[in-house]
Design a protein around this motif. Structure first.
Motif, short mmCIF file in Angstrom:
data_model
loop_
_atom_site.label_atom_id
_atom_site.label_comp_id
_atom_site.label_asym_id
_atom_site.label_seq_id
_atom_site.Cartn_x
_atom_site.Cartn_y
_atom_site.Cartn_z
N THR A 88 0.82 -1.21 0.00
CA THR A 88 0.00 0.00 0.00
C THR A 88 0.86 1.26 0.00
O THR A 88 0.44 2.30 -0.50
CB THR A 88 -0.95 0.00 1.22
OG1 THR A 88 -1.72 -1.20 1.16
CG2 THR A 88 -1.89 1.18 1.19
N SER A 140 1.07 -4.31 -7.29
CA SER A 140 1.50 -2.95 -6.91
C SER A 140 0.27 -2.10 -6.64
O SER A 140 -0.85 -2.46 -6.99
CB SER A 140 2.35 -2.33 -8.02
OG SER A 140 1.62 -2.27 -9.23
N TYR A 141 0.52 -0.95 -6.01
CA TYR A 141 -0.55 -0.01 -5.69
C TYR A 141 -0.22 1.33 -6.33
O TYR A 141 0.93 1.79 -6.26
CB TYR A 141 -0.70 0.17 -4.18
CG TYR A 141 -1.76 1.17 -3.79
CD1 TYR A 141 -3.11 0.88 -3.96
CD2 TYR A 141 -1.41 2.40 -3.26
CE1 TYR A 141 -4.09 1.78 -3.61
CE2 TYR A 141 -2.39 3.32 -2.89
CZ TYR A 141 -3.73 3.01 -3.07
OH TYR A 141 -4.69 3.90 -2.73
N HIS A 142 -1.20 1.95 -6.97
CA HIS A 142 -1.02 3.25 -7.60
C HIS A 142 -1.87 4.26 -6.86
O HIS A 142 -3.10 4.27 -6.98
CB HIS A 142 -1.38 3.18 -9.08
CG HIS A 142 -0.44 2.31 -9.84
ND1 HIS A 142 0.71 2.80 -10.40
CD2 HIS A 142 -0.44 0.99 -10.10
CE1 HIS A 142 1.38 1.82 -10.97
NE2 HIS A 142 0.69 0.70 -10.80
N ARG A 160 -5.72 5.13 -7.03
CA ARG A 160 -6.20 4.37 -5.88
C ARG A 160 -6.65 2.96 -6.27
O ARG A 160 -7.69 2.48 -5.84
CB ARG A 160 -7.32 5.11 -5.16
CG ARG A 160 -6.89 6.39 -4.55
CD ARG A 160 -7.99 7.02 -3.76
NE ARG A 160 -7.54 8.30 -3.27
CZ ARG A 160 -8.33 9.27 -2.88
NH1 ARG A 160 -9.63 9.09 -2.92
NH2 ARG A 160 -7.83 10.39 -2.44
N HIS A 161 -5.84 2.33 -7.10
CA HIS A 161 -6.12 0.97 -7.54
C HIS A 161 -4.89 0.10 -7.33
O HIS A 161 -3.75 0.57 -7.41
CB HIS A 161 -6.48 0.95 -9.04
CG HIS A 161 -7.89 1.32 -9.29
ND1 HIS A 161 -8.30 2.60 -9.54
CD2 HIS A 161 -9.01 0.55 -9.35
CE1 HIS A 161 -9.60 2.63 -9.73
NE2 HIS A 161 -10.05 1.38 -9.62
N TYR A 162 -5.16 -1.17 -7.11
CA TYR A 162 -4.11 -2.17 -7.06
C TYR A 162 -3.98 -2.74 -8.46
O TYR A 162 -4.98 -2.95 -9.14
CB TYR A 162 -4.43 -3.27 -6.05
CG TYR A 162 -4.40 -2.77 -4.63
CD1 TYR A 162 -3.22 -2.84 -3.89
CD2 TYR A 162 -5.52 -2.20 -4.04
CE1 TYR A 162 -3.17 -2.37 -2.59
CE2 TYR A 162 -5.47 -1.72 -2.74
CZ TYR A 162 -4.29 -1.81 -2.04
OH TYR A 162 -4.23 -1.33 -0.76
N ASN A 180 -6.37 -3.71 -13.26
CA ASN A 180 -6.54 -2.89 -12.05
C ASN A 180 -7.71 -3.42 -11.22
O ASN A 180 -8.71 -3.88 -11.77
CB ASN A 180 -6.81 -1.43 -12.43
CG ASN A 180 -5.61 -0.78 -13.05
OD1 ASN A 180 -4.47 -1.11 -12.74
ND2 ASN A 180 -5.85 0.15 -13.95
N LEU A 185 -7.44 -4.38 -2.34
CA LEU A 185 -6.37 -5.37 -2.24
C LEU A 185 -6.95 -6.78 -2.25
O LEU A 185 -6.38 -7.68 -2.86
CB LEU A 185 -5.55 -5.12 -0.97
CG LEU A 185 -4.42 -6.09 -0.68
CD1 LEU A 185 -3.41 -6.09 -1.81
CD2 LEU A 185 -3.76 -5.76 0.65
#
Length: 170
Positions: A19, A54-56, A60-62, A72, A76
């Motif tokens: 996160t 990964s988290y962007h 606000r997406h994994y 995406n 999580l």
């Protein structure tokens, strides 16, 4: 083709790491061996795929990636549900020649700590919080009698049937 479901949960430390923007790399490994009593086991096939979680923060997406493919997910948990499932993975080539014998197949998933940033790699050596690995799941595989299936035969008629007959006669 292989289909597998893995059951694991990210511990709070790993969830916090991803996160905060550190990508996690997972590796799914497959091995197919033929046991031999007179020598070392014969390795018939070995495959591995790498998955990146990964988290962007901007979107606000994994993101779950494998190779150039990526998807995406808003949470999580949704990303982990897809990560835990491996479907239609071709582990043995169609052209592979397997003996008519029993083989031992093994599959596992693990977090690849060698791809973590260096400070996390050092922490992974001393702490189990950053280690995640499933045990090898082993099962017996016996190829069907007609493995691999015969390839389809294509005939390409060039319209020169007379030339083909003459070539066959020679």
């Amino acid at each position: 083709m292989l289909a597998a479901d893995f059951t694991f949960e990210l511990n709070p430390r790993l969830a916090e790491v991803v996160t905060n923007g550190v990508p996690l790399y997972f590796v799914v490994e497959f091995e197919l061996t033929r046991p031999r009593w007179y020598w070392f086991d014969e390795k018939a096939a070995a495959k591995r795929i790498q998955l990146r979680l990964s988290y962007h923060p901007l979107s606000r997406h994994y993101r779950l990636s494998t190779g150039v493919l990526q998807q995406n997910y808003p949470t999580l948990e949704e990303a982990l549900n897809v990560l835990r499932r491996v479907r239609n993975w071709q582990v043995v080539e169609r052209s592979a020649s397997l003996a008519d014998a029993n083989y031992e197949a093994a599959v596992r998933m693990r977090l690849d700590v060698t791809l973590l940033p260096k400070p996390f790699q050092l922490s992974a050596i001393t702490s189990r919080d950053l280690n995640l690995e499933s045990p090898w799941r082993r099962f017996t595989f016996r190829p069907p009698a007609n493995f691999p299936p015969p390839a389809p035969v294509e005939s390409r008629d060039t319209g020169n049937a007379k030339d083909a007959k003459e070539a066959d006669a020679k």
